[in-house]
Enzyme design. Sequence first.
Site, PDB file in Angstrom:
ATOM      1  N   SER A  85       0.766  -1.177  -0.091  1.00  0.00           N
ATOM      2  CA  SER A  85      -0.187  -0.180   0.134  1.00  0.00           C
ATOM      3  C   SER A  85       0.788   1.279   0.114  1.00  0.00           C
ATOM      4  O   SER A  85       1.876   1.322   0.692  1.00  0.00           O
ATOM      5  CB  SER A  85      -0.974   0.084   1.236  1.00  0.00           C
ATOM      6  OG  SER A  85      -0.154  -0.009   2.594  1.00  0.00           O
ATOM      7  N   GLN A  87       1.266   4.433   1.581  1.00  0.00           N
ATOM      8  CA  GLN A  87       1.113   4.717   3.044  1.00  0.00           C
ATOM      9  C   GLN A  87       2.264   5.609   3.825  1.00  0.00           C
ATOM     10  O   GLN A  87       3.101   5.972   3.141  1.00  0.00           O
ATOM     11  CB  GLN A  87       1.290   3.343   3.859  1.00  0.00           C
ATOM     12  CG  GLN A  87       2.618   2.947   3.805  1.00  0.00           C
ATOM     13  CD  GLN A  87       2.776   1.367   4.453  1.00  0.00           C
ATOM     14  OE1 GLN A  87       3.587   1.160   5.478  1.00  0.00           O
ATOM     15  NE2 GLN A  87       2.091   0.541   3.767  1.00  0.00           N
ATOM     16  N   HIS A  89       3.851   6.560   8.048  1.00  0.00           N
ATOM     17  CA  HIS A  89       3.435   6.229   9.428  1.00  0.00           C
ATOM     18  C   HIS A  89       3.396   7.702  10.278  1.00  0.00           C
ATOM     19  O   HIS A  89       4.081   8.254  10.053  1.00  0.00           O
ATOM     20  CB  HIS A  89       4.617   5.324   9.924  1.00  0.00           C
ATOM     21  CG  HIS A  89       4.664   4.069   9.124  1.00  0.00           C
ATOM     22  ND1 HIS A  89       3.478   3.226   8.993  1.00  0.00           N
ATOM     23  CD2 HIS A  89       5.634   3.427   8.263  1.00  0.00           C
ATOM     24  CE1 HIS A  89       4.003   2.107   8.028  1.00  0.00           C
ATOM     25  NE2 HIS A  89       5.253   2.572   7.618  1.00  0.00           N
ATOM     26  N   LYS A 112       6.489   5.230  14.114  1.00  0.00           N
ATOM     27  CA  LYS A 112       7.244   3.929  13.190  1.00  0.00           C
ATOM     28  C   LYS A 112       7.899   4.289  11.959  1.00  0.00           C
ATOM     29  O   LYS A 112       7.605   3.888  11.202  1.00  0.00           O
ATOM     30  CB  LYS A 112       5.951   3.171  12.681  1.00  0.00           C
ATOM     31  CG  LYS A 112       6.461   1.616  12.046  1.00  0.00           C
ATOM     32  CD  LYS A 112       5.121   1.083  11.415  1.00  0.00           C
ATOM     33  CE  LYS A 112       5.378  -0.336  10.913  1.00  0.00           C
ATOM     34  NZ  LYS A 112       4.431  -1.059  10.423  1.00  0.00           N
ATOM     35  N   GLU A 114      11.155   3.691   9.701  1.00  0.00           N
ATOM     36  CA  GLU A 114      11.456   2.239   9.206  1.00  0.00           C
ATOM     37  C   GLU A 114      12.638   2.466   8.237  1.00  0.00           C
ATOM     38  O   GLU A 114      12.913   3.552   7.769  1.00  0.00           O
ATOM     39  CB  GLU A 114      10.322   1.655   8.855  1.00  0.00           C
ATOM     40  CG  GLU A 114       9.793   2.225   7.433  1.00  0.00           C
ATOM     41  CD  GLU A 114       8.634   1.307   7.041  1.00  0.00           C
ATOM     42  OE1 GLU A 114       7.830   1.019   7.729  1.00  0.00           O
ATOM     43  OE2 GLU A 114       8.261   0.977   5.928  1.00  0.00           O
ATOM     44  N   HIS A 269       5.350   6.498   1.111  1.00  0.00           N
ATOM     45  CA  HIS A 269       6.042   5.415   0.441  1.00  0.00           C
ATOM     46  C   HIS A 269       5.402   4.250   0.298  1.00  0.00           C
ATOM     47  O   HIS A 269       4.231   4.302   0.479  1.00  0.00           O
ATOM     48  CB  HIS A 269       7.295   4.863   1.423  1.00  0.00           C
ATOM     49  CG  HIS A 269       6.954   4.462   2.695  1.00  0.00           C
ATOM     50  ND1 HIS A 269       6.389   4.971   3.604  1.00  0.00           N
ATOM     51  CD2 HIS A 269       6.822   2.981   2.896  1.00  0.00           C
ATOM     52  CE1 HIS A 269       6.140   4.288   4.675  1.00  0.00           C
ATOM     53  NE2 HIS A 269       6.195   3.025   4.248  1.00  0.00           N
ATOM     54  N   ARG A 288      -3.025   4.291   5.239  1.00  0.00           N
ATOM     55  CA  ARG A 288      -2.872   3.929   3.857  1.00  0.00           C
ATOM     56  C   ARG A 288      -3.895   4.916   2.919  1.00  0.00           C
ATOM     57  O   ARG A 288      -5.024   5.592   3.510  1.00  0.00           O
ATOM     58  CB  ARG A 288      -3.465   2.628   3.776  1.00  0.00           C
ATOM     59  CG  ARG A 288      -2.966   1.718   4.695  1.00  0.00           C
ATOM     60  CD  ARG A 288      -3.207   0.255   4.325  1.00  0.00           C
ATOM     61  NE  ARG A 288      -2.594  -0.876   5.321  1.00  0.00           N
ATOM     62  CZ  ARG A 288      -2.726  -0.869   6.459  1.00  0.00           C
ATOM     63  NH1 ARG A 288      -3.775  -0.230   7.077  1.00  0.00           N
ATOM     64  NH2 ARG A 288      -2.140  -1.852   7.347  1.00  0.00           N
ATOM     65  N   LYS A 294      -7.413  -2.675   2.114  1.00  0.00           N
ATOM     66  CA  LYS A 294      -7.695  -2.209   3.647  1.00  0.00           C
ATOM     67  C   LYS A 294      -8.105  -0.875   3.767  1.00  0.00           C
ATOM     68  O   LYS A 294      -8.484  -0.065   2.898  1.00  0.00           O
ATOM     69  CB  LYS A 294      -6.210  -2.439   4.484  1.00  0.00           C
ATOM     70  CG  LYS A 294      -5.683  -3.753   4.189  1.00  0.00           C
ATOM     71  CD  LYS A 294      -4.492  -3.932   4.933  1.00  0.00           C
ATOM     72  CE  LYS A 294      -3.696  -5.496   4.959  1.00  0.00           C
ATOM     73  NZ  LYS A 294      -2.622  -5.486   5.583  1.00  0.00           N
TER      74      LYS A 294
END
Length: 605
Positions: A85, A87, A89, A112, A114, A269, A288, A294
């Site tokens: 997806s 998305q 964070h 989050k 990453e 991203h 998302r 989702k």
Amino acid sequence: MQIPLIRLECATGKVGTSSAAAKFASATNFKPEDGKPYAEDVVTQRSLLDLVQDNQALLSSDIASRYGNKLPFLFKVLSISKALSIQAHPNKKLAEQLHAKDSKNYPDDNHKPEMTIAVTPFDGLCGFRPLAEIAHLLETVKPLRELVGEDAASDFQSSIKGHETDSSTSQTSANKKALQKAFTALMANGQDTSRLAKASTALVAAAKSEGADFAGGRCGPTSGKELSELVVRLDGQFPKDVGLFVFFFLNYIKLEVGEAMFLKADDIHAYLSGDIIECMASSDNVVRAGFTPKYKDVSTLTEMLTYSYAPIEEQKMSPADYTYVKFNTTAYSSQSTAILYDPPIEEFAVVKTDLQKEGAKATFESIDGPSIVICTSGEGTISVGPKTEEIKTGYVYFVGATAELVLESKGEEFTTFKAFCELGSTTGAHANGNLATTSHLHLTRFSKRVDADPERPPIWDGPRHNFPLARYQSLRTNTSSLAAIDSIGHPSPSTRDPSPIRQSARTALLRRSHGTSREVRLHQDDIESSRLTVLALRPKEVSDLLKLDTVAKNHTWKVEPSCATTGEGIFEGLVQAEKGTKHSLYKNGIQKERRALLKCPCKMG
């Protein structure tokens, strides 16, 4: 207490046994089947939460206290054959708000950030493109312009025209507002299903018919042919999805094996394909907006993004040699390596270790925090104290705090990734390179092996140090930045080799100083280093080689000599750079560390 080396079992994308996640998981009791998708390789049978809560000493008291007796990071393998997806964070503050408002879709209150490291060739979308590229695509891809809307597209182009690369604070802010307005218009219009379907049909038709001429034949580093093929590929996975158009606003990035990128909170991203190692702060919060069945939260996404824009090169990380590991002779002679991926957060860092010959051994100094080790190729042994276990492709181990870890290869290629966390200490011996939350400092250390004689001790060595010929070291505060660059290659009786001062060093300096007005001091290592004096470059030569007169002209650059043997000059620079902050914790640590070094006999070989 048991020896803190514990094997973890995993189970879960790509379909079937070709998936890296499936291959790694099959090393445990899990058995993958052809035809089934396996996207993630994660711990299942004994949760890490139970493990560390049963024995908090495995984390260290500082980390247990900071993170509520939980492991501060998640570590996994992702195998991607179908786009994940689009998305972002949320940052910590927004995560708390979203969790309080909607705990079903936002199950915790943590951020989050990453990091992604490619295990196989990877491609994805990361951050907003340079503004000129977006303007070009709005001009050359008619279905994109139609979905954004003529007014919004024209307003964006006129707002940024002539200011696409203007880095002044006021113009950057204006550019971000223009970008947000255009992107929000796209996302809003994309919720009109009939309008989106019409634009998607036209887009795919244009991509197929125009081929290499699509989007004017090129956009930035990506050819028209590659862009058109990507549109067709993504439409095959998610037909008539708004992600087909979001794609044009984002950087299309490719990572070769070992390359990495870091995504901070609020960075948009999407991962498109490839096998990757992924490490992130411990959270399941995802906002998302495309390429997914989702829950989508478009309004939150368009409001939360930073709308920072930059070329692909600035999305990639610059890994460096990991300092706190010692290789045996076999490892040195086979060019084995330990590379550090150190993002600007405290929750995690990752070390990739490649042992290139049977019997090659790497001994990692103990750290005051937990680690997780995963093997991605080859086989060998992993040891903590008297306990030795086999480790091969797919095996995962938890290593508790304060444990010295030893890896030894049983073949020609043995690759592992070690994720770890250690908070800042007063000696600054490790700290992931991250002390930002403790003292507003950011210190990253790099080292270079003395390849000419693997049995000779490093020039700069102490009881808790393996810091040979400091190749690159940076300190960042809220007022200044300091970098130390090794001015020679390795000790040589007759040459002055400037090869370590490469474009990568210049790029790092550019990246660190971009968009700020702090003073920067560049310390040149080795000028006063005894017999190395004749080999080292002089300050003007360093300045000329890095072309400092063209780097961040709003900065004051000062090049000063320092000594790798005693640390003279480097530590003074660190202390000076710290001035202006409210904390003296690390300054005190520097003085203690320097005294220890000065007492330590330094061998010149």
